[in-house]
Design an enzyme around this catalytic site. Structure first.
Site, PDB file in Angstrom:
ATOM      1  CB  SER A 141      -5.356  35.146  98.891  1.00  0.00           C
ATOM      2  OG  SER A 141      -4.575  35.841  99.943  1.00  0.00           O
ATOM      3  CE1 TYR A 154      -3.482  30.242  99.600  1.00  0.00           C
ATOM      4  CE2 TYR A 154      -2.687  31.997  99.386  1.00  0.00           C
ATOM      5  CZ  TYR A 154      -4.172  31.403  99.846  1.00  0.00           C
ATOM      6  OH  TYR A 154      -4.578  32.082 100.927  1.00  0.00           O
TER       7      TYR A 154
HETATM    8  N1  LIG Z   1      -6.081  33.229 107.302  1.00  0.00           N
HETATM    9  C1  LIG Z   1      -6.270  34.259 106.009  1.00  0.00           C
HETATM   10  O1  LIG Z   1      -4.990  35.345 106.533  1.00  0.00           O
HETATM   11  C2  LIG Z   1      -6.199  34.673 104.615  1.00  0.00           C
HETATM   12  C3  LIG Z   1      -5.856  35.077 103.931  1.00  0.00           C
HETATM   13  C4  LIG Z   1      -6.043  35.471 102.752  1.00  0.00           C
HETATM   14  C5  LIG Z   1      -7.282  34.622 102.198  1.00  0.00           C
HETATM   15  N2  LIG Z   1      -7.442  33.272 103.044  1.00  0.00           N
HETATM   16  C6  LIG Z   1      -8.409  32.263 102.635  1.00  0.00           C
HETATM   17  O2  LIG Z   1      -9.645  31.890 103.083  1.00  0.00           O
HETATM   18  C7  LIG Z   1      -9.968  31.003 103.156  1.00  0.00           C
HETATM   19  C8  LIG Z   1      -9.908  30.559 104.969  1.00  0.00           C
HETATM   20  O3  LIG Z   1      -8.859  30.759 105.568  1.00  0.00           O
HETATM   21  P1  LIG Z   1      -8.779  30.143 107.197  1.00  0.00           P
HETATM   22  O4  LIG Z   1      -7.331  30.943 107.737  1.00  0.00           O
HETATM   23  O5  LIG Z   1     -10.659  30.465 107.470  1.00  0.00           O
HETATM   24  O6  LIG Z   1      -7.802  28.118 107.028  1.00  0.00           O
HETATM   25  P2  LIG Z   1      -7.665  27.902 108.078  1.00  0.00           P
HETATM   26  O7  LIG Z   1      -7.938  28.309 109.721  1.00  0.00           O
HETATM   27  O8  LIG Z   1      -6.929  26.768 108.393  1.00  0.00           O
HETATM   28  O9  LIG Z   1      -9.393  26.341 108.218  1.00  0.00           O
HETATM   29  C9  LIG Z   1      -9.604  26.307 106.931  1.00  0.00           C
HETATM   30  C10 LIG Z   1     -10.756  25.068 106.852  1.00  0.00           C
HETATM   31  O10 LIG Z   1     -11.277  24.438 105.642  1.00  0.00           O
HETATM   32  C11 LIG Z   1     -10.539  23.144 106.290  1.00  0.00           C
HETATM   33  N3  LIG Z   1     -10.507  22.397 105.694  1.00  0.00           N
HETATM   34  C12 LIG Z   1      -8.893  22.658 105.066  1.00  0.00           C
HETATM   35  N4  LIG Z   1      -9.153  21.525 103.672  1.00  0.00           N
HETATM   36  C13 LIG Z   1      -9.979  20.763 103.339  1.00  0.00           C
HETATM   37  C14 LIG Z   1     -10.668  19.872 102.892  1.00  0.00           C
HETATM   38  N5  LIG Z   1      -9.925  19.094 101.973  1.00  0.00           N
HETATM   39  N6  LIG Z   1     -12.219  19.647 103.129  1.00  0.00           N
HETATM   40  C15 LIG Z   1     -12.935  20.103 103.512  1.00  0.00           C
HETATM   41  N7  LIG Z   1     -12.479  21.344 104.927  1.00  0.00           N
HETATM   42  C16 LIG Z   1     -11.643  21.199 104.537  1.00  0.00           C
HETATM   43  C17 LIG Z   1     -10.941  22.821 107.468  1.00  0.00           C
HETATM   44  O11 LIG Z   1     -11.356  21.761 108.204  1.00  0.00           O
HETATM   45  P3  LIG Z   1     -10.849  20.688 108.848  1.00  0.00           P
HETATM   46  O12 LIG Z   1      -9.908  21.401 109.817  1.00  0.00           O
HETATM   47  O13 LIG Z   1     -12.137  20.021 109.595  1.00  0.00           O
HETATM   48  O14 LIG Z   1     -10.485  19.706 108.008  1.00  0.00           O
HETATM   49  C18 LIG Z   1     -11.027  24.324 108.225  1.00  0.00           C
HETATM   50  O15 LIG Z   1     -12.352  24.402 108.190  1.00  0.00           O
HETATM   51  C19 LIG Z   1      -8.967  29.887 102.715  1.00  0.00           C
HETATM   52  O16 LIG Z   1      -9.241  29.814 101.124  1.00  0.00           O
HETATM   53  C20 LIG Z   1      -8.400  30.642 102.637  1.00  0.00           C
HETATM   54  O17 LIG Z   1      -6.980  30.463 101.285  1.00  0.00           O
HETATM   55  C21 LIG Z   1      -7.696  33.201 104.808  1.00  0.00           C
END
Ligand SMILES: NC(=O)c1ccc[n+]([C@@H]2O[C@H](COP(=O)([O-])OP(=O)(O)OC[C@H]3O[C@@H](n4cnc5c(N)ncnc54)[C@H](OP(=O)(O)O)[C@@H]3O)[C@@H](O)[C@H]2O)c1
Length: 246
Positions: A141, A154
């Site tokens: 991130s 985090y």
């Molecule tokens: N969004 C941002 O601003 C941002 C910025 C920087 C980095 N990131 C990184 O990008 C990645 C994806 O983020 P996102 O924004 O797409 O998050 P999100 O919208 O919360 O989606 C998270 C995904 O991960 C799955 N998940 C969560 N816990 C899990 C577990 N224990 N086992 C298997 N699946 C799990 C969820 O599936 P279920 O609902 O099916 O459990 C969902 O499909 C993360 O690593 C995050 O740290 C995000």
């Protein structure tokens, strides 16, 4: 292309958000995709149906990536259904904000188990099982560079992902396997929006040089390039895909 030539990818946490966009994007490149979900079975199965309707191949597989057996389950399902795996995307992650003085042990443990433990076990499994010429892309991130208050635990898990990325790239280069991390800035998913007012969201968007939030598809394009044959000379890198905020 015959089924035997088709590349195979695993995307962890692909039922929603960035992971879902990555799974769709890889399928568009003709890659067979294991769509991992934790709780979102319906979303994952709907997406698999859409990929299949467009002529692609995909499989929804439940596995908790924070658990020791999580990623192994995905490799086994992928190998049984599609054959050997070429691409691993370590995307599943979570964020609990809190100043260090306030974070309790349970909040620390759950983030470390998923964001660091899940990626560690993914990298280990990938190192053992990926085909020559394989690809590993993990999610960091941009907060690793920003270091704002309340992001300590985090950011620490993501900094560890970056460190392991640099090390594993050196360990696997001899097999033609690239290992990289993508470090998005704010992306408009539930993950980012949860707990923020409309005003706060607008302020973050306006603070970006592009005047908007990132979209999951912006990030999926970067991942697709790193995962592609054309990305063969990029390894051990962290790509800060964030519109230029750091
Ligand atoms: N969004 C941002 O601003 C941002 C910025 C920087 C980095 N990131 C990184 O990008 C990645 C994806 O983020 P996102 O924004 O797409 O998050 P999100 O919208 O919360 O989606 C998270 C995904 O991960 C799955 N998940 C969560 N816990 C899990 C577990 N224990 N086992 C298997 N699946 C799990 C969820 O599936 P279920 O609902 O099916 O459990 C969902 O499909 C993360 O690593 C995050 O740290 C995000």
């Amino acid at each position: 292309m015959s089924e035997h030539d088709q590349r195979v990818a695993i995307v962890t946490g692909a039922s929603r958000g960035i992971g879902a966009a990555v799974a769709r994007r890889l399928a568009k490149d003709g890659i067979a995709v294991v769509v991992n979900y934790g709780r979102g079975r319906e979303e994952a199965e709907t997406m698999v149906g859409q990929i299949e309707a467009a002529g692609g191949r995909a499989l929804a597989v439940q596995a908790d990536i924070g658990e020791p057996s999580g990623v192994r389950t995905l490799f086994e399902a992928a190998e049984q259904t599609f054959g050997n795996v070429n691409i691993l995307i370590n995307n599943a992650g979570m964020m609990r904000l809190g100043r260090l003085a306030e974070v309790d042990d349970a909040e620390f443990d759950v983030q470390v188990a998923l964001n660091l433990g899940g990626v560690f076990r993914g990298m280990r499994e990938g190192a053992r099982r990926l085909q020559e010429g394989g690809r590993i892309v993990s999610f960091s991130s941009s907060v690793v560079g920003l270091c704002q208050p309340a992001y300590g635990v985090y950011a620490a898990t993501k900094a560890a992902v970056e460190a392991m990325t640099h090390v594993l790239a050196k360990e696997l280069g001899g097999r033609g396997i690239t290992v990289n991390a993508v470090a998005p800035g704010p992306v408009e998913t539930e993950f980012f929006l949860a707990g923020k007012s409309e005003e706060q969201v607008r302020a973050v968007a306006e603070a970006n040089p592009f005047g908007r939030l990132g979209q999951p598809e912006d990030i999926a394009e970067v991942v697709a390039y790193l995962a592609s044959p054309e990305g063969r000379w990029i390894s051990g890198q962290v790509i800060r895909a964030n519109g230029g905020i750091v």
